[in-house]
Design a protein around this motif. Structure first.
Motif: not given
Length: 404
Positions: A91-93, A219-223, A232-233
């Motif tokens: 779901s995000g970082t 880690t990365v957040s799409a937003h 995210g990933m």
């Protein structure tokens, strides 16, 4: 070369007004805006092939599955990840960090050490504190200097055979400092420690290469990269992902379930329990495609121009001080005006249609280091302009005159 007029047409929200004034959006470090191209992908998903993925035999399920798994491959290629199953959708970082923190509990004993940096977001501090409380491990901190840079010599001294995990953000959300993650990773590996790098703030500005970094987790957040919230990933090296226990139990992450024993699915599904944010994953990949079409080198060059221009203009204001003056930073300026509270400045700017962030930015240790309650933070993106910066600077001048 950035075609700013063309790019701004891609972002419908930039046409709106706030408090009767044209929106000037300088809160990009909190969340970026979304181009129409990505919005169209979201609408297309819910309009054309909304269905649950994997195992479904009907056409919509198969189409959604194909799009979702293709999105994983797009993300894999963007970050130069060796294998697609090393990309875990989250779901995000914050979710990603907690996944690793939870799993590392299986590897730590009392007296083991975890190292974090003084520049961390709260989501990069609290999970490790909780992990230390559970395991008896010790949390150590890489100190920072007045420029907002990490003291790398002290970091090297902190490393020992007791160090099991090193955690650091690639870019500080509060100051914009780009940390020397290559050195941090290399030195940690010398003592056999794993490294997790929080790339949430770096991803909009830097195209990180997982093979070049040789990092264990990222880690990365799409937003943050023109994508949707709630997606995210977590990248993890295959060897680590195989060792980590699952974070959640449920559907999708199992191979076989009986009341006596459950066996877990292969990567990446071992870490993807339940129905995922299917649309979010697909839109995440679409956002990366959009930014790659513009070009990260051109984005970096343009944002550097914005940073230099804004820095020069803001420093003409009497009593204004910038926090975080590293020579290597992204397009973020945190500042205060002597004698004024950042919240008051931010509130006046909002009345003028200018969106900035005020407060401690979920980085209280940084504010404690500078002995301040918080800052005004203006963070720029490739769709911002120098004309907008002029509007902000005039707004800050007006706020100063009103509050002094």
């Amino acid at each position: 070369m950035i075609d700013i007029t063309k790019i701004r047409k891609d972002f419908p929200i930039l046409n709106r007004e706030v408090n009767g004034k044209p929106l000037v959006y300088f809160d990009n470090a909190a969340t970026s805006q979304t181009p129409q191209q990505v919005i169209d992908v979201i609408v297309d998903y819910y309009s054309s092939y909304n269905a649950n993925i994997h195992r479904g035999v009907h056409a919509l399920s198969q189409e959604a599955t194909d799009k979702y798994e293709q999105a994983r491959i797009t993300i894999q290629k963007h970050f130069n990840i060796a294998k697609s199953h090393e990309v875990i959708f989250t779901s995000g970082t914050t979710h990603s960090i907690n996944m690793v923190a939870n799993g590392f509990g299986a590897f730590l004993s009392a007296g083991d050490e975890i190292i974090v940096s003084a520049l961390e977001h709260h989501s990069n501090i609290v999970p490790w504190q909780m992990l230390c409380e559970r395991t008896g491990a010790v949390l150590k901190v890489i100190p920072m200097n007045l420029e907002g840079e990490l003291v790398i010599d002290t970091y090297k001294e902190l490393l020992s055979n007791k160090t099991k995990l090193v955690f650091c953000n690639h870019v500080s959300n509060a100051l914009g400092t780009v940390n020397p993650v290559e050195i941090i990773i290399k030195e940690a590996h010398k003592v056999g420690a794993a490294v997790l790098i929080d790339g949430a703030q770096a991803a909009p500005h830097i195209k990180a290469d997982m093979q070049a970094l040789d990092v264990d987790f990222y880690t990365v957040s799409a937003h943050k990269v023109c994508g949707p919230t709630g997606a995210g990933m977590l990248y993890g090296k295959e060897e680590w992902l195989k060792k980590l226990p699952p974070y959640q139990g449920g559907g999708e992450m199992i191979a076989e379930v009986t009341f006596e024993k459950t066996t877990y699915a292969n990567l990446p599904h071992k870490f993807e329990a339940g129905t995922p944010n299917i649309c979010g994953g697909i839109a995440f990949a679409a956002a990366l495609d959009y930014m790659n079409a513009i070009g990260f080198k051109d984005i970096a060059t343009y944002e550097e121009e914005l940073l230099e221009y804004a820095t020069e203009k803001l420093l003409t204001i009497d009593g204004l001080k910038i926090y975080g003056t590293s020579t290597n930073k992204t397009a973020v300026i945190s500042f205060n005006i002597e004698g004024l509270h950042p919240y008051d400045i931010g509130s006046i700017l909002d009345k003028l249609g200018i969106a900035v962030r005020t407060g401690h930015h979920c980085a209280q240790p940084i504010m404690d280091f500078y002995k301040i309650p918080g800052t005004v933070r203006a963070s720029f993106s490739f769709y911002n302009t120098k004309e907008e910066i002029d509007v902000m600077v005039a707004g800050v001048e007006r706020a100063r005159n009103m509050l002094m």
